[in-house]
Design an enzyme around this catalytic site. Sequence first.
Site, short mmCIF file in Angstrom:
data_model
loop_
_atom_site.label_atom_id
_atom_site.label_comp_id
_atom_site.label_asym_id
_atom_site.label_seq_id
_atom_site.Cartn_x
_atom_site.Cartn_y
_atom_site.Cartn_z
N ASP A 212 28.48 -14.73 31.36
CA ASP A 212 27.43 -15.54 31.85
C ASP A 212 26.56 -15.87 30.95
O ASP A 212 26.64 -15.87 29.63
CB ASP A 212 26.63 -14.31 32.76
CG ASP A 212 25.93 -14.88 34.07
OD1 ASP A 212 25.04 -15.61 33.84
OD2 ASP A 212 26.35 -14.41 35.35
N HIS A 258 30.12 -22.18 45.03
CA HIS A 258 29.16 -22.75 46.24
C HIS A 258 27.87 -23.15 45.64
O HIS A 258 26.81 -23.95 46.32
CB HIS A 258 28.96 -21.61 47.41
CG HIS A 258 27.98 -20.75 47.21
ND1 HIS A 258 27.55 -19.88 48.19
CD2 HIS A 258 27.69 -19.95 46.09
CE1 HIS A 258 26.71 -19.12 47.80
NE2 HIS A 258 26.94 -18.95 46.54
C1 LIG Z 1 25.41 -16.71 42.78
S1 LIG Z 1 25.31 -15.69 41.34
C2 LIG Z 1 26.72 -14.94 41.48
C3 LIG Z 1 26.72 -13.58 40.49
C4 LIG Z 1 28.05 -12.74 40.96
N1 LIG Z 1 29.26 -13.49 40.44
C5 LIG Z 1 28.21 -12.25 42.13
O1 LIG Z 1 29.22 -12.26 42.87
O2 LIG Z 1 26.99 -11.61 42.55
C6 LIG Z 1 25.94 -16.98 40.12
C7 LIG Z 1 26.05 -16.62 38.59
O3 LIG Z 1 26.16 -17.85 37.89
C8 LIG Z 1 25.53 -17.64 36.46
N2 LIG Z 1 25.58 -18.81 36.20
C9 LIG Z 1 24.76 -20.13 36.28
N3 LIG Z 1 24.85 -21.08 35.74
C10 LIG Z 1 25.99 -20.62 34.53
C11 LIG Z 1 26.62 -21.45 33.78
N4 LIG Z 1 26.14 -22.50 33.38
N5 LIG Z 1 27.33 -20.68 32.65
C12 LIG Z 1 27.60 -19.30 33.03
N6 LIG Z 1 27.11 -18.52 34.05
C13 LIG Z 1 26.41 -19.44 34.75
C14 LIG Z 1 24.33 -17.12 37.02
O4 LIG Z 1 23.31 -16.57 35.94
C15 LIG Z 1 24.48 -16.04 38.09
O5 LIG Z 1 24.67 -14.85 37.45
#
Ligand SMILES: C[S@@+](CC[C@H](N)C(=O)[O-])C[C@H]1O[C@@H](n2cnc3c(N)ncnc32)[C@H](O)[C@@H]1O
Length: 349
Positions: A212, A258
């Site tokens: 992440d 999404h």
């Molecule tokens: C909607 S959450 C989903 C978290 C988890 N996979 C779940 O199912 O609950 C989106 C995740 O994507 C991560 N994220 C957003 N932009 C990112 C990036 N550019 N690189 C890596 N992770 C990212 C956020 O920090 C967050 O933890």
Amino acid sequence: MTGAAKHGPVAVSDAGSRHDSLVMLDKLTGYWVSQAIYAAARLGVADQLAAGPRPVTEVAAAVGANADALYRLLRALAGEGVFHEVAPGVFGLSPFAELLRRDHPRSLAALSVMFGDLQYQPWGDVLHSVRTGECAYETRQGIEFFEFLRRDPQAAHTFSEAMTSFLNTCGTVLDVFDFTAVRRVVDVGAAHGTLLCSILERYTDTAGVLFDLPHVVADARAHVERAGLLGRCELVGGDFLDQVPAGGDVYMLSTILHDWDDERCLRILRNCRAAMGQEGRLLVTELVIGDGEGPFFGKWLDLHMLVMHGGRDRTAAEYGRLLEAAGFAVERVAPTSFLRSVIEAVPAG
Ligand SMILES: C[S@@+](CC[C@H](N)C(=O)[O-])C[C@H]1O[C@@H](n2cnc3c(N)ncnc32)[C@H](O)[C@@H]1O
């Protein structure tokens, strides 16, 4: 939750003709209910009632609220079936209010707090999104939501806790996929690693990579440590729009795509494709939108993605097209036990 519940009994002669008005009033004021639930969740009212009903004066003193105002809040919520007024001024938990307890296995408390603290105000600009197709949050704040979270560690923590809350509510890959033969699973955008930890707990020969953004990974360490899994779970910080860790045999994107428009979904998917070998496998978990006009939480989440991120929830065909364009072939779309589906794909050709 019926119209009659919120607006009280209607004279019999009016009941038929007023029914539509009651239903619409209920919908128009839906945000009163959600914000009232948020206030209760933020104050931790349900935790105070975990051992049984208590007078509102006692609860108000314990949570630091005004007793009269808290009474009015709980009375209104009791009318919605959230909390029970078991005796005048004495409140207990209903099955819905149980879900606001922090210690409930399917607790929605953190999700409610996150909606109220971080995402309620952007919804005030939904009209802008609908007029322009733009992300309301970004237009109003001048930065992307994930960039805001990077700058505000407390907000980032609140968000990751909410992701755990939503994960514990929904079905996951564990419902439909057997990890027995998986050597190394990479959770791309893993937040606090709740899903990854539950996989590693069940499959003790499998190792994991929690990937992440760096500040999220730093916050996740304590969770993985508490689960006793640091020995089998590598923590990697980075940006999935640039690259993802190589060497996994399964890559998971759980409620990731999404958040993004098609162009950035393709970047994420191509980075997963580049990181995995020809034998690799991709598990995309999302609320897949089906046919028909029936109610489905994913249709609201889709609008929420527009407001908050400029992303979208998609149909199976739409996910299929993205996966194909990124070099994958879809093998199956499997519904989990609740709300979400897993799209399983392998490198094409
Ligand atoms: C909607 S959450 C989903 C978290 C988890 N996979 C779940 O199912 O609950 C989106 C995740 O994507 C991560 N994220 C957003 N932009 C990112 C990036 N550019 N690189 C890596 N992770 C990212 C956020 O920090 C967050 O933890």
